[in-house]
Scaffold this active site. Structure first.
Site, mmCIF file in Angstrom:
data_model
loop_
_atom_site.group_PDB
_atom_site.id
_atom_site.type_symbol
_atom_site.label_atom_id
_atom_site.label_comp_id
_atom_site.label_asym_id
_atom_site.label_seq_id
_atom_site.Cartn_x
_atom_site.Cartn_y
_atom_site.Cartn_z
ATOM 1 N N GLY A 11 0.841 -1.203 0.000
ATOM 2 C CA GLY A 11 0.000 0.000 0.000
ATOM 3 C C GLY A 11 0.872 1.247 0.000
ATOM 4 C CB THR A 125 2.809 0.219 6.179
ATOM 5 O OG1 THR A 125 1.417 -0.088 6.366
ATOM 6 C CG2 THR A 125 3.538 -0.150 7.471
ATOM 7 C CG ASP A 127 -1.871 -1.082 7.407
ATOM 8 O OD1 ASP A 127 -2.747 -0.223 7.201
ATOM 9 O OD2 ASP A 127 -1.648 -2.031 6.634
ATOM 10 C CB ALA A 186 -13.856 7.772 19.612
ATOM 11 N NE ARG A 211 -20.068 10.209 29.825
ATOM 12 C CZ ARG A 211 -19.915 9.057 29.159
ATOM 13 N NH1 ARG A 211 -20.421 7.944 29.660
ATOM 14 N NH2 ARG A 211 -19.263 9.018 28.026
HETATM 15 P P1 ADP Z 1 2.582 -4.174 2.654
HETATM 16 O O1 ADP Z 1 4.011 -4.252 2.321
HETATM 17 O O2 ADP Z 1 2.028 -2.790 2.580
HETATM 18 O O3 ADP Z 1 2.242 -4.900 3.935
HETATM 19 P P2 ADP Z 1 1.538 -6.472 1.135
HETATM 20 O O4 ADP Z 1 1.291 -7.331 2.321
HETATM 21 O O5 ADP Z 1 0.523 -6.486 0.050
HETATM 22 O O6 ADP Z 1 1.752 -4.932 1.478
HETATM 23 O O7 ADP Z 1 2.938 -6.928 0.531
HETATM 24 C C1 ADP Z 1 3.467 -6.278 -0.592
HETATM 25 C C2 ADP Z 1 4.155 -7.299 -1.477
HETATM 26 O O8 ADP Z 1 5.221 -7.922 -0.761
HETATM 27 C C3 ADP Z 1 3.272 -8.465 -1.916
HETATM 28 O O9 ADP Z 1 2.428 -8.136 -2.991
HETATM 29 C C4 ADP Z 1 4.319 -9.472 -2.317
HETATM 30 O O10 ADP Z 1 4.870 -9.170 -3.584
HETATM 31 C C5 ADP Z 1 5.396 -9.240 -1.245
HETATM 32 N N1 ADP Z 1 5.196 -10.232 -0.180
HETATM 33 C C6 ADP Z 1 4.212 -10.234 0.755
HETATM 34 N N2 ADP Z 1 4.285 -11.341 1.512
HETATM 35 C C7 ADP Z 1 5.319 -12.063 1.037
HETATM 36 C C8 ADP Z 1 5.901 -13.328 1.358
HETATM 37 N N3 ADP Z 1 5.410 -14.074 2.340
HETATM 38 N N4 ADP Z 1 6.971 -13.738 0.655
HETATM 39 C C9 ADP Z 1 7.475 -12.998 -0.361
HETATM 40 N N5 ADP Z 1 6.971 -11.810 -0.728
HETATM 41 C C10 ADP Z 1 5.912 -11.346 -0.056
HETATM 42 O O1 F6P Z 2 -1.619 -1.704 4.001
HETATM 43 C C1 F6P Z 2 -2.218 -0.467 3.732
HETATM 44 C C2 F6P Z 2 -3.689 -0.650 3.446
HETATM 45 O O2 F6P Z 2 -4.219 0.627 3.139
HETATM 46 C C3 F6P Z 2 -4.497 -1.318 4.547
HETATM 47 O O3 F6P Z 2 -4.809 -0.427 5.589
HETATM 48 C C4 F6P Z 2 -5.694 -1.804 3.781
HETATM 49 O O4 F6P Z 2 -6.293 -2.914 4.416
HETATM 50 C C5 F6P Z 2 -5.103 -2.193 2.468
HETATM 51 O O5 F6P Z 2 -3.889 -1.478 2.326
HETATM 52 C C6 F6P Z 2 -5.980 -1.913 1.282
HETATM 53 O O6 F6P Z 2 -5.374 -2.440 0.167
HETATM 54 P P1 F6P Z 2 -5.730 -2.074 -1.330
HETATM 55 O O7 F6P Z 2 -5.233 -0.686 -1.572
HETATM 56 O O8 F6P Z 2 -5.026 -3.095 -2.126
HETATM 57 O O9 F6P Z 2 -7.227 -2.121 -1.432
#
Ligand code: ADP
Ligand code: F6P
Length: 323
Positions: A11, A125, A127, A186, A211
């Site tokens: 992301g 990220t 997150d 919140a 409240r």
């Molecule tokens: P983020 O890095 O934001 O957490 P993702 O989880 O989608 O986003 O991971 C981004 C990319 O990293 C994936 O699309 C994939 O190419 C690579 N990746 C994720 N998990 C693995 C894994 N277990 N082994 C190798 N590459 C991975």
């Molecule tokens: O990892 C960043 C993030 O924005 C998360 O918060 C969310 O769940 C996800 O990516 C959304 O992914 P996509 O942009 O592929 O819909």
């Protein structure tokens, strides 16, 4: 080290551009050739490289998103995909790779480093679920975007004496919801890390009205068992008995697209430059992150093996401050 490459993956996050700029210009300062890879690991497999000079990264520090593009690349999760990636790196005589991204991206970075290729990660990220850094690039800006929406919703909620629910991103992590809930004042916060009963949420909201509050606001993380859709269904079903409606807003990707604020620009600049300094010292296989105000390198093996803890004491703080 003479030829290195940089990519952004997963992301996108506000500040990724500032990190690219820092990597490129610090690399050039060392006398190295720096290449950008378009669209994350997909571009790495496909050989989508572009040479980056100092002027190519001009005017991007203030821009959200990533000039290199990002991608989710399932093929990189396979050994075959990673072997192809390794081949493109060797074909272009690239000696090290900087991976700017989140949890999944750093798992990919670790997998590549296990194949004896020098890789260094930069924590990025929205997150904030990445072990090895207290805060990742993009989190602060995403929080500001969420807060702006929450503040506006509170205004209209107060005018109408309504209950509002706002869903924020975070994948399986409740950090954004927890922080947005505390900073947004919140009445209830729902996160994946804590099981929440919708009846308890309804009771919180009723108590807020009793409240004397003119509004009631719930912030929910998208990864919670009862997220916006689940809670909306529940409140609709039990509307008569509960005695009030819940207006629902899902913020979604709007949180990701903001222009990076000062914090994210500075963090990205520091982490990107530190990645190059580490490579110059021959250090790799680590993630650059921020711990106790200092830029720290944590081994990728440790990053991928650990889950980042969430400070759940903030839930109690939010409860007290919502009185
Ligand atoms: P983020 O890095 O934001 O957490 P993702 O989880 O989608 O986003 O991971 C981004 C990319 O990293 C994936 O699309 C994939 O190419 C690579 N990746 C994720 N998990 C693995 C894994 N277990 N082994 C190798 N590459 C991975
Ligand atoms: O990892 C960043 C993030 O924005 C998360 O918060 C969310 O769940 C996800 O990516 C959304 O992914 P996509 O942009 O592929 O819909």
């Amino acid at each position: 080290m003479r030829r290195i490459a940089v990519l952004t993956s997963g992301g996108d996050a506000p500040g990724m551009n500032a990190a690219i700029r820092a990597v490129v210009r610090t690399g050039i300062e060392k006398g190295w050739d720096v290449f950008g890879i378009r669209h994350g690991y997909a571009g790495l497999i496909a050989g989508n490289f572009v040479s980056l000079g100092a002027r190519d990264v001009g005017g991007i520090i203030q821009q959200g998103g990533t000039m290199l593009g990002s991608a989710r690349c399932p093929e990189f999760k396979t050994e075959g995909g990673r072997l192809k990636a390794l081949r493109t790196l060797h074909q272009r005589d690239i000696e090290a790779l900087v991976v700017i991204g989140g949890n999944g991206s750093q798992i990919g970075a670790y997998a590549l480093s296990q194949m004896d290729f020098p890789v260094i990660g930069v924590a990025s990220t929205i997150d904030n679920d990445l072990y090895g850094t207290e805060i990742s690039i993009g989190v602060d800006t995403a929080l500001d975007v969420a807060l702006e929406a929450i503040d506006r919703l509170k205004v209209t909620a107060s005018s109408h004496q309504r209950a509002f629910l706002v869903e924020v991103m975070g994948r399986n992590c409740g950090y954004l919801a927890l922080m947005a809930g505390v900073a947004g004042g919140a009445e209830a916060i729902i996160i994946p890390e804590v099981e929440t009963d919708p009846e308890a949420v309804a009771a919180e909201l009723c108590a807020a009205y009793e409240r004397g509050k003119p509004h009631a606001l719930v912030v929910v993380a998208e990864g919670a068992r009862y997220n916006a859709a689940g809670l909306a269904r529940y409140f609709q079903k039990h509307r008569e008995r509960l005695g009030f409606e819940l207006r629902v807003t899902t913020l979604g990707h709007v949180q990701r697209g903001g222009a990076p604020g000062a914090f994210d620009r500075l963090l990205a600049s520091r982490l990107g430059a530190a990645a190059i300094e580490h490579l110059a010292r021959g250090e790799h296989g680590v993630l650059m992150g921020l711990l106790k105000g200092e830029i720290v390198a944590t081994p990728l093996a440790e990053v991928v093996a650990n889950q980042k803890p969430l400070d759940l004491r903030l839930l109690e703080l939010a409860r007290v401050l919502a009185k």
